[in-house]
Scaffold this active site. Structure first.
Site, PDB file in Angstrom:
ATOM      1  N   TYR A 133      27.713   1.112 -62.738  1.00  8.35           N
ATOM      2  CA  TYR A 133      26.937   0.147 -61.955  1.00  8.35           C
ATOM      3  C   TYR A 133      26.520   0.760 -60.622  1.00  8.35           C
ATOM      4  CZ  TYR A 133      25.797  -3.736 -58.909  1.00  8.35           C
ATOM      5  OH  TYR A 133      25.158  -4.542 -58.010  1.00  8.35           O
TER       6      TYR A 133
ATOM      7  N   ARG B 123      34.135  -3.691 -48.713  1.00  7.53           N
ATOM      8  CA  ARG B 123      34.051  -4.440 -47.454  1.00  7.53           C
ATOM      9  C   ARG B 123      33.537  -5.855 -47.653  1.00  7.53           C
ATOM     10  NH1 ARG B 123      29.116  -2.849 -44.083  1.00  7.53           N
ATOM     11  NH2 ARG B 123      28.290  -4.130 -45.781  1.00  7.53           N
TER      12      ARG B 123
ATOM     13  N   ARG C 146      29.214 -13.671 -56.491  1.00  9.60           N
ATOM     14  CA  ARG C 146      29.026 -12.334 -57.054  1.00  9.60           C
ATOM     15  C   ARG C 146      30.372 -11.630 -57.175  1.00  9.60           C
ATOM     16  NH1 ARG C 146      24.644 -12.087 -52.967  1.00  9.60           N
ATOM     17  NH2 ARG C 146      26.123 -10.911 -51.683  1.00  9.60           N
TER      18      ARG C 146
ATOM     19  N   PHE D 229      19.741  12.181 -41.544  1.00 13.44           N
ATOM     20  CA  PHE D 229      19.472  11.077 -42.454  1.00 13.44           C
ATOM     21  C   PHE D 229      20.625  10.882 -43.437  1.00 13.44           C
ATOM     22  CE2 PHE D 229      17.907   9.630 -46.574  1.00 13.44           C
ATOM     23  CZ  PHE D 229      17.192   8.474 -46.247  1.00 13.44           C
TER      24      PHE D 229
END
Length: 418
Positions: A172, A219, A229, A289
């Site tokens: 997932y 978290r 969910r 980044f």
């Protein structure tokens, strides 16, 4: 004065927050020249800033044409994710949309006007996004369309099933985040700012995404529960409770923390891959980044580890802490030092009675070895005491000014994105 006292106890964070707001952040995230953009790109960057708190600034700091490619990549995946998240779209409509979404990139008039999600503008004005997609070089278009295709199929697969095994958890996370890491890596190499191996080594790129996604899932336990969910793998939580929701009950707090510690230990196994990946990067804007979200993630895991507050509310890293990480994480040695600091913090909190304690300590030893190959820690204290003293004095004299500035800076320093 209590807030002042907290800041004075962390003078380095205070100094970096002030330095960031007074222009020091421009070295890490230089502002984008809006005047050089077409009207369509201006709209896309406006949507980027509206839909992303944690990635907008670092995307806009990328070099050259890579900046636009990553911006469009983000918006395309944000639109796809908005379809997946919208619970008002029935499955008969949603599943084909997810499978076909990549084809909408080449349909100039396609848009979706029925979404109720907060980021619905990226669907309602998808023609602007798809136009800018088609304006990209073919090497970028091919990557974005391919990742969108695979991600849509993966999202459709998990719409009607829950995450059961740890293997499915990895699968997932691969679909929703690992593919992002793979796509970004291919874009980096396509731009020629990075070597071909960065885009070719999909295992390392996948780990970059999995580490961030698992951190978010851990978290956000309570928020996800409140919204119905479930992303924690049944294989793990079923050893601690009959239902995942039971972990939020006060009487189950001890086993809930043990369950979370096991998942954090699982996530830490991606850190060696993260360090290897970052060590290959050559371009400074690409390094910033990639590195900033990773150091935010390790700091978040350290804050969550063995922390009961995860099951009572949101655990966040401090704004000054986040800014310090952003300012520091500009080279691989600094990142290794940051990783070392936070895994040491976790190590000091490992309870001897925790069922995962041995595994947690073992992976931390491995990370230590990678972070400090010569056994010598790299100091992150770059500022002399006189600077820190000045920062403390300035805080005491100008607290109201600092408060106003820190509110403005909040959009830059949120640790991660939903």
């Amino acid at each position: 004065m209590e807030r002042v006292g907290r800041w004075l106890g962390r003078p380095r964070e205070l100094y970096n927050l002030l330095r960031f707001k007074m222009g020091g952040g421009a070295a890490v995230m230089p502002p984008l020249d809006q005047d050089a953009l077409s009207d369509g790109l201006k709209t896309c960057y406006r949507y980027l800033n509206q839909t992303s708190r944690s990635f907008a600034a670092v995307i806009q700091a990328l070099d050259g044409e890579l900046r636009h490619a990553v911006c469009i990549f983000y918006l395309v995946l944000r639109a796809l994710d908005t379809v997946e998240d919208d619970m008002t779209i029935n499955l008969e409509t949603k599943v084909p949309m997810l499978h076909d979404f990549h084809s909408y990139l080449y349909q100039p008039d396609w848009r979706y006007m029925e979404s109720k999600e907060k980021d619905k503008q990226v669907l309602e004005d998808f023609p602007t996004i798809s136009l800018e997609f088609r304006n990209l070089a073919k090497v970028y278009r091919d990557v974005i369309a391919d990742i969108c295709h695979n991600m849509g199929a993966g999202m459709a697969e998990f719409l009607e099933k829950k995450v059961d095994t740890q293997h499915e958890w990895d699968k997932y996370c691969h679909y929703v985040a690992g593919l992002v890491g793979i796509g970004l890596s291919r874009l980096f190499s396509a731009s020629e700012l990075e070597d071909p191996v960065v885009g070719q080594d999909t295992e390392l790129a996948n780990s970059m995404g999995l580490f961030l996604q698992k951190t978010n899932i851990i978290r956000d336990y309570l928020e996800d529960q409140l919204e119905g969910r479930e992303f924690w793998p049944r294989e793990v939580w079923s050893r601690y409770a009959k239902k995942l929701s039971d972990l939020a009950k006060p009487e189950n707090i001890d086993v809930a923390v043990q369950c979370m510690n096991e998942l954090i230990t699982n996530a830490l196994h991606h850190v060696p891959d993260v360090l290897t990946y970052l060590s290959r990067l050559k371009n400074q804007s690409v390094f910033n980044f990639c590195a900033i979200p990773q150091v935010m993630a390790i700091a978040t895991l350290a804050a969550c580890y063995n922390n009961k507050q995860v099951f009572r509310g949101l655990v966040k890293i401090r704004k000054g802490q986040a800014v310090t990480l952003m300012m520091d994480a500009t080279n691989i040695q600094a990142v290794k030092a940051i990783m070392y600091q936070y895994v040491e913090e976790i190590y000091q909190k490992v309870p001897s009675t925790d069922p995962s304690s041995n595994k947690t300590q073992q992976i931390i030893v491995s990370i230590r070895t990678m972070s400090l190959p010569n056994g010598v820690a790299v100091s992150r204290n770059h500022y002399s005491p006189i600077y820190l003293s000045c920062a403390m004095l300035l805080a005491a004299l100008s607290w109201q000014y600092l408060s106003a500035m820190s509110k403005v800076s909040e959009e830059y320093v949120q640790a991660s994105e939903n």
